[in-house]
Design a protein around this motif. Structure first.
Motif, short mmCIF file in Angstrom:
data_model
loop_
_atom_site.label_atom_id
_atom_site.label_comp_id
_atom_site.label_asym_id
_atom_site.label_seq_id
_atom_site.Cartn_x
_atom_site.Cartn_y
_atom_site.Cartn_z
N TRP A 185 -3.63 5.36 10.88
CA TRP A 185 -3.82 6.03 12.18
C TRP A 185 -3.89 7.54 12.03
N ALA A 186 -3.04 8.11 11.21
CA ALA A 186 -2.87 9.57 11.17
C ALA A 186 -4.10 10.28 10.61
N GLY A 187 -4.33 11.49 11.06
CA GLY A 187 -5.39 12.32 10.50
C GLY A 187 -5.24 12.49 9.01
N LEU A 188 -3.99 12.60 8.54
CA LEU A 188 -3.69 12.63 7.12
C LEU A 188 -2.54 11.67 6.87
N GLY A 189 -2.84 10.57 6.19
CA GLY A 189 -1.82 9.58 5.84
C GLY A 189 -1.48 9.69 4.37
N VAL A 190 -0.20 9.89 4.07
CA VAL A 190 0.24 10.11 2.70
C VAL A 190 1.23 9.02 2.30
N ALA A 191 0.93 8.32 1.21
CA ALA A 191 1.83 7.31 0.66
C ALA A 191 2.71 7.94 -0.40
N MET A 192 3.95 7.50 -0.45
CA MET A 192 4.86 7.99 -1.48
C MET A 192 4.47 7.41 -2.84
N GLY A 193 4.85 8.11 -3.89
CA GLY A 193 4.43 7.74 -5.23
C GLY A 193 4.90 6.38 -5.70
N GLN A 194 6.03 5.90 -5.14
CA GLN A 194 6.53 4.59 -5.56
C GLN A 194 6.06 3.47 -4.64
N ALA A 195 5.19 3.79 -3.68
CA ALA A 195 4.70 2.78 -2.74
C ALA A 195 3.86 1.73 -3.47
N PRO A 196 3.86 0.48 -2.98
CA PRO A 196 3.02 -0.55 -3.59
C PRO A 196 1.54 -0.17 -3.52
N ALA A 197 0.75 -0.81 -4.37
CA ALA A 197 -0.67 -0.47 -4.47
C ALA A 197 -1.41 -0.63 -3.15
N HIS A 198 -1.07 -1.69 -2.37
CA HIS A 198 -1.81 -1.91 -1.12
C HIS A 198 -1.50 -0.84 -0.08
N VAL A 199 -0.33 -0.21 -0.19
CA VAL A 199 0.01 0.89 0.73
C VAL A 199 -0.71 2.16 0.28
N GLN A 200 -0.68 2.43 -1.00
CA GLN A 200 -1.39 3.60 -1.52
C GLN A 200 -2.89 3.51 -1.23
N ALA A 201 -3.41 2.29 -1.21
CA ALA A 201 -4.85 2.11 -1.02
C ALA A 201 -5.33 2.54 0.36
N VAL A 202 -4.47 2.45 1.38
CA VAL A 202 -4.90 2.82 2.74
C VAL A 202 -4.63 4.29 3.03
N ALA A 203 -3.89 4.97 2.15
CA ALA A 203 -3.53 6.37 2.38
C ALA A 203 -4.67 7.30 1.98
N ASP A 204 -4.66 8.50 2.55
CA ASP A 204 -5.63 9.53 2.18
C ASP A 204 -5.25 10.18 0.86
N GLU A 205 -3.95 10.19 0.56
CA GLU A 205 -3.50 10.73 -0.71
C GLU A 205 -2.13 10.15 -1.04
N VAL A 206 -1.69 10.38 -2.27
CA VAL A 206 -0.41 9.85 -2.74
C VAL A 206 0.46 11.02 -3.18
N ALA A 207 1.68 11.05 -2.67
CA ALA A 207 2.64 12.11 -3.00
C ALA A 207 3.47 11.71 -4.21
N PRO A 208 4.24 12.63 -4.76
CA PRO A 208 5.25 12.24 -5.75
C PRO A 208 6.27 11.28 -5.11
N THR A 209 7.14 10.71 -5.91
CA THR A 209 8.08 9.70 -5.43
C THR A 209 9.20 10.33 -4.60
N VAL A 210 9.99 9.46 -3.96
CA VAL A 210 11.13 9.94 -3.17
C VAL A 210 12.14 10.65 -4.06
N LEU A 211 12.29 10.21 -5.31
CA LEU A 211 13.24 10.84 -6.23
C LEU A 211 12.78 12.23 -6.66
N GLU A 212 11.49 12.52 -6.44
CA GLU A 212 10.94 13.84 -6.76
C GLU A 212 10.76 14.68 -5.49
N ASP A 213 11.39 14.26 -4.39
CA ASP A 213 11.24 14.96 -3.11
C ASP A 213 9.78 15.07 -2.70
#
Length: 261
Positions: free
Chosen positions: A221-249
């Motif tokens: 939905w969001a204009g910019l959707g960002v998946a966290m780095g440890q997110a499963p592949a199907h979640v990363q696939a719908v995102a506009d970009e992938v961030a570092p993991t939660v452990l990396e802030d």
């Protein structure tokens, strides 16, 4: 990039905190604070119940909280629930019990805790948990959760891959053998669509960050959707970009791009 989000929608578990924790790193807290100082609306958007967000929300300058995957809305300024949608969990519990022997269930009592059919693991549920019978849990609720004891997330995902649960929206967790069901046509995405309209904003104004299956509609939905780095592949696939993991802030690193110190 000249664009700056006017609404920031943030998942909690696996995005702001390690899963099941209320610990927010100083970097993440500072980044969220800067976003509000720049005039952005910060919305917690979580599968947690209202009771489950209280400690996290108290640490952050949030505009609004969307709990139970969109079924319960909390306005911190008013200190009250402004929307609560419910459904009958009985048929869903029966269908899951037939498919998943050994599963345990809990229905949300908003602002209090849960009624539990079977015993969850320590720390699974927020608030006061009361053991109950099927008839006692088969009452209108905003959120039904299920844990399949002694099974893995992969086993649960495989078991429900062809499952049809009419009358609810449901998702499976990627870190535990855990399923969440909420009323039909209720997702983080539908809730944010309505909330943003009330704020005079649109999806194009929104940044959303999340890591789970229940974040998919929000990220799309969001204009910019960002998946966290440890997110499963199907979640990363719908995102506009992938961030570092939660452990990396990772959430802080994304926010810092738009709201620098």
């Amino acid at each position: 990039m000249n664009w700056r989000p006017r609404l920031v929608a943030l998942d909690i578990d696996g995005t702001l905190t390690p899963v099941g924790s209320n610990d927010i790193s100083p970097a993440v807290k500072a980044a969220i604070t800067r976003a509000t100082e720049h005039g952005a609306h910060v919305v917690l958007c979580t599968g947690r119940s209202l009771v489950g967000i209280s400690e996290v929300a108290a640490k952050l300058p949030v505009t609004f909280a969307v709990c139970s995957n969109g079924a319960v809305w909390w306005d911190p300024a008013l200190g009250e629930v402004t929307r609560r949608v419910t459904f009958d969990p009985g048929p869903t519990i029966k269908a899951l019990l037939a498919l998943l022997p050994g599963a345990v269930f809990a229905v949300e009592k908003t602002g209090v805790g849960n009624l539990s059919l079977g015993e969850f693991l320590p720390g699974d549920l927020w608030g006061v948990t009361t053991q109950a019978s099927f008839d006692e849990v088969a009452v209108p609720t905003s959120r039904l959760v299920m844990r399949w004891l002694d099974h893995t997330p992969a086993e649960l995902s495989f078991a429900v891959k062809d499952l049809d649960l009419p009358g609810v929206e449901w998702s499976v967790d990627h870190t535990e053998a855990w399923l969440t069901a909420v009323p039909p046509n209720v997702t983080k995405g539908t809730a944010l669509e309505e909330l943003s309209a009330r704020l005079g904003l649109t999806a194009a104004d929104a940044l959303a960050i999340g890591d789970g299956s229940n974040d998919v509609e929000m990220l799309k939905w969001a204009g910019l959707g960002v998946a966290m780095g440890q997110a499963p592949a199907h979640v990363q696939a719908v995102a506009d970009e992938v961030a570092p993991t939660v452990l990396e802030d990772g959430a802080a690193q994304v926010l810092n791009r738009f709201f620098p110190g």
